[in-house]
Design a protein around this motif. Structure first.
Motif, PDB file in Angstrom:
ATOM      1  N   ALA A  67       0.843  -1.190   0.000  1.00 23.26           N
ATOM      2  CA  ALA A  67       0.000   0.000   0.000  1.00 23.26           C
ATOM      3  C   ALA A  67       0.879   1.241   0.000  1.00 23.26           C
ATOM      4  CB  ALA A  67      -0.917   0.012   1.223  1.00 23.26           C
ATOM      5  N   PRO A  68       0.380   2.344  -0.540  1.00 21.20           N
ATOM      6  CA  PRO A  68       1.104   3.606  -0.406  1.00 21.20           C
ATOM      7  C   PRO A  68       0.754   4.253   0.931  1.00 21.20           C
ATOM      8  CG  PRO A  68      -0.820   3.904  -1.808  1.00 21.20           C
ATOM      9  CD  PRO A  68      -0.794   2.458  -1.411  1.00 21.20           C
ATOM     10  N   PRO A  69       1.731   4.603   1.757  1.00 14.90           N
ATOM     11  CA  PRO A  69       1.409   5.293   3.012  1.00 14.90           C
ATOM     12  C   PRO A  69       0.788   6.652   2.709  1.00 14.90           C
ATOM     13  CG  PRO A  69       3.759   5.370   2.600  1.00 14.90           C
ATOM     14  CD  PRO A  69       3.181   4.458   1.555  1.00 14.90           C
ATOM     15  N   ALA A  70       0.155   7.232   3.721  1.00 12.24           N
ATOM     16  CA  ALA A  70      -0.515   8.517   3.514  1.00 12.24           C
ATOM     17  C   ALA A  70       0.468   9.657   3.264  1.00 12.24           C
ATOM     18  CB  ALA A  70      -1.396   8.836   4.715  1.00 12.24           C
ATOM     19  N   GLY A  74       5.140   7.996   6.375  1.00  9.76           N
ATOM     20  CA  GLY A  74       4.037   7.371   7.086  1.00  9.76           C
ATOM     21  C   GLY A  74       4.232   5.893   7.332  1.00  9.76           C
ATOM     22  N   TRP A  75       3.120   5.182   7.448  1.00 14.52           N
ATOM     23  CA  TRP A  75       3.153   3.761   7.779  1.00 14.52           C
ATOM     24  C   TRP A  75       2.010   3.037   7.092  1.00 14.52           C
ATOM     25  CZ3 TRP A  75      -1.401   2.348  10.120  1.00 14.52           C
ATOM     26  CH2 TRP A  75      -2.133   3.356  10.784  1.00 14.52           C
ATOM     27  N   ILE A  76       2.147   1.704   7.004  1.00 18.99           N
ATOM     28  CA  ILE A  76       1.075   0.853   6.493  1.00 18.99           C
ATOM     29  C   ILE A  76       0.865  -0.294   7.474  1.00 18.99           C
ATOM     30  CG2 ILE A  76       1.624   1.446   4.106  1.00 18.99           C
ATOM     31  CD1 ILE A  76       2.733  -1.448   3.811  1.00 18.99           C
ATOM     32  N   SER A  77      -0.317  -0.865   7.455  1.00 13.04           N
ATOM     33  CA  SER A  77      -0.622  -1.937   8.403  1.00 13.04           C
ATOM     34  C   SER A  77      -1.574  -2.948   7.783  1.00 13.04           C
ATOM     35  CB  SER A  77      -1.257  -1.344   9.666  1.00 13.04           C
ATOM     36  OG  SER A  77      -1.736  -2.364  10.525  1.00 13.04           O
ATOM     37  N   TRP A  78      -1.345  -4.215   8.117  1.00 10.39           N
ATOM     38  CA  TRP A  78      -2.286  -5.295   7.799  1.00 10.39           C
ATOM     39  C   TRP A  78      -2.499  -6.086   9.078  1.00 10.39           C
ATOM     40  CZ3 TRP A  78      -2.243 -10.721   7.816  1.00 10.39           C
ATOM     41  CH2 TRP A  78      -3.337 -11.325   7.186  1.00 10.39           C
ATOM     42  N   VAL A 158      -3.446   2.813   6.514  1.00  6.88           N
ATOM     43  CA  VAL A 158      -2.260   3.614   6.214  1.00  6.88           C
ATOM     44  C   VAL A 158      -2.303   4.873   7.065  1.00  6.88           C
ATOM     45  CG1 VAL A 158      -2.125   2.757   3.843  1.00  6.88           C
ATOM     46  CG2 VAL A 158      -3.334   4.895   4.308  1.00  6.88           C
ATOM     47  N   GLY A 159      -1.132   5.383   7.407  1.00  7.64           N
ATOM     48  CA  GLY A 159      -1.043   6.600   8.190  1.00  7.64           C
ATOM     49  C   GLY A 159       0.039   7.511   7.651  1.00  7.64           C
ATOM     50  N   ASN A 177     -10.529   5.157   5.036  1.00 10.83           N
ATOM     51  CA  ASN A 177      -9.844   4.622   6.210  1.00 10.83           C
ATOM     52  C   ASN A 177     -10.798   3.856   7.118  1.00 10.83           C
ATOM     53  OD1 ASN A 177      -8.250   7.397   5.568  1.00 10.83           O
ATOM     54  ND2 ASN A 177      -6.844   5.873   6.391  1.00 10.83           N
ATOM     55  N   LEU A 178     -12.003   4.361   7.289  1.00 16.71           N
ATOM     56  CA  LEU A 178     -12.952   3.733   8.202  1.00 16.71           C
ATOM     57  C   LEU A 178     -13.553   2.451   7.642  1.00 16.71           C
ATOM     58  CD1 LEU A 178     -14.816   6.905   9.523  1.00 16.71           C
ATOM     59  CD2 LEU A 178     -12.979   5.616  10.636  1.00 16.71           C
ATOM     60  N   ASN A 179     -13.450   2.255   6.337  1.00 16.34           N
ATOM     61  CA  ASN A 179     -14.038   1.067   5.718  1.00 16.34           C
ATOM     62  C   ASN A 179     -13.001   0.101   5.169  1.00 16.34           C
ATOM     63  OD1 ASN A 179     -17.195   1.369   5.541  1.00 16.34           O
ATOM     64  ND2 ASN A 179     -16.341   3.406   5.160  1.00 16.34           N
TER      65      ASN A 179
END
Length: 241
Positions: A67-70, A74-78, A158-159, A177-179
Motif C-alpha cells: 500500500a502507499p502510506p498517507a 508514514g506507515w502501512i498496516s495489515w 495507512v497513516g 480509512n474507516l471502511n
C-alpha cells in the motif's frame, strides 16, 4: 460503403479496447517481489489502493501486503481481528521507516485501545520484513493460525506519520480509512458468505478472497467489455448491410 463500414468497425474496436485499459493496469497479478517470492492468491483491496498476496498451507498464511502510506514518512498496516470486524482487537503488523535507523521495519501491535505500542499479538509470526519501493511500502510475514481457521476478518490501514520513538500516529478518519476492513477466505475459493449489513457504528466488511482475486476481477471486466464490443460490431454490420 464497404470501406466506410470497415473503418467504422476499426474505430469502434479501438475505442472499446481503450475503455478496457483500466482492467489491465497495475493490478495485483502484475506485482513482483524481491527474493523470488511468489504467492498462490492475490486481491486488489477495495480501499486505500492496497493489495494483498497470500499462500495458505497447514494453518499458516504467508502474506505480502502492499500500500502507499498517507505520506512518504508514514506507515502501512495489515491485521487479523480474531474477535470482531473492526480495528479494535486487531492483531496488526505495522511497517514504517525506523526514525533512528532510517531503514524499513515491521513490528507487531495488539490494537486493544487508543494507546498504540509494540506488543506481542495473539498469533505467532515469523519471517517478518518490510520494504519500500517508490511510493509503496510492503509487509512480508508468515502468520500461524489456529487449526481450521480458513476465514479471517482482515483490517488494513495507512497513516501519515511516525513519532521519534517509532510509534505510528493516528490515521485519517476518511470513509476509505474507516471502511478498510473485510472478510478473507484463505482457501481462495468462492465459499465466502455475504458480509453482514453495517450498522451506523461499524463500517461494512467487504467479502474478499477468490483465487487470484485480482486476476478474476480483471477477466470479468475484460469479458464483459468484449461482449459489449461484439454487440456494437454486430449492430454496425446490421446497419451497414
Amino acid at each position: 460503403m464497404a470501406s466506410f463500414s470497415l473503418s467504422t468497425i476499426y474505430i469502434v474496436l479501438l475505442l472499446s479496447l481503450v475503455s478496457l485499459s483500466p482492467a489491465l493496469s497495475s493490478k495485483c497479478n502484475t506485482q513482483k517481489f524481491s527474493h523470488k517470492r511468489v504467492y498462490d492468491n492475490c486481491v486488489d483491496l477495495p480501499k486505500l489502493r492496497a493489495n494483498l498476496h497470500w499462500t495458505y498451507i497447514n494453518s499458516s498464511v504467508s502474506i505480502a501486503f502492499i500500500a502507499p502510506p498517507a505520506s512518504p514518512d508514514g506507515w502501512i498496516s495489515w491485521a487479523i481481528n480474531p474477535t470482531g470486524k473492526g480495528m479494535e482487537g486487531s492483531q496488526a503488523l505495522i511497517a514504517f521507516k525506523d526514525p533512528k535507523l532510517s531503514s524499513m521495519i515491521v513490528q507487531t501491535f495488539n490494537i486493544s485501545s487508543d494507546s498504540i505500542q509494540p506488543s506481542k499479538i495473539a498469533f505467532n509470526v515469523s519471517n517478518m520484513s518490510a520494504e519500500k519501493s517508490g511510493k509503496h511500502m510492503k509487509i512480508f510475514a508468515t502468520v500461524f493460525l489456529p487449526a481450521n481457521m480458513t476465514t479471517i476478518n482482515q483490517v488494513w490501514q495507512v497513516g501519515s506519520a511516525v513519532d521519534s520513538n517509532g510509534i505510528p500516529q493516528p490515521h485519517a478518519m476518511s470513509p476509505a480509512n474507516l471502511n478498510s476492513v473485510g472478510e478473507l477466505n484463505l482457501l481462495g475459493d468462492d465459499s465466502i458468505s455475504p458480509a453482514p449489513q453495517p450498522s451506523e457504528s461499524s463500517p461494512a466488511p467487504a467479502p474478499i478472497g477468490k483465487k487470484n482475486g485480482g486476476v478474476s476481477m480483471m477477466k470479468m471486466k475484460i469479458g464483459n467489455g468484449f461482449l459489449i464490443v461484439m454487440l456494437i460490431v454486430s449492430s454496425i454490420f446490421l446497419i451497414v448491410i
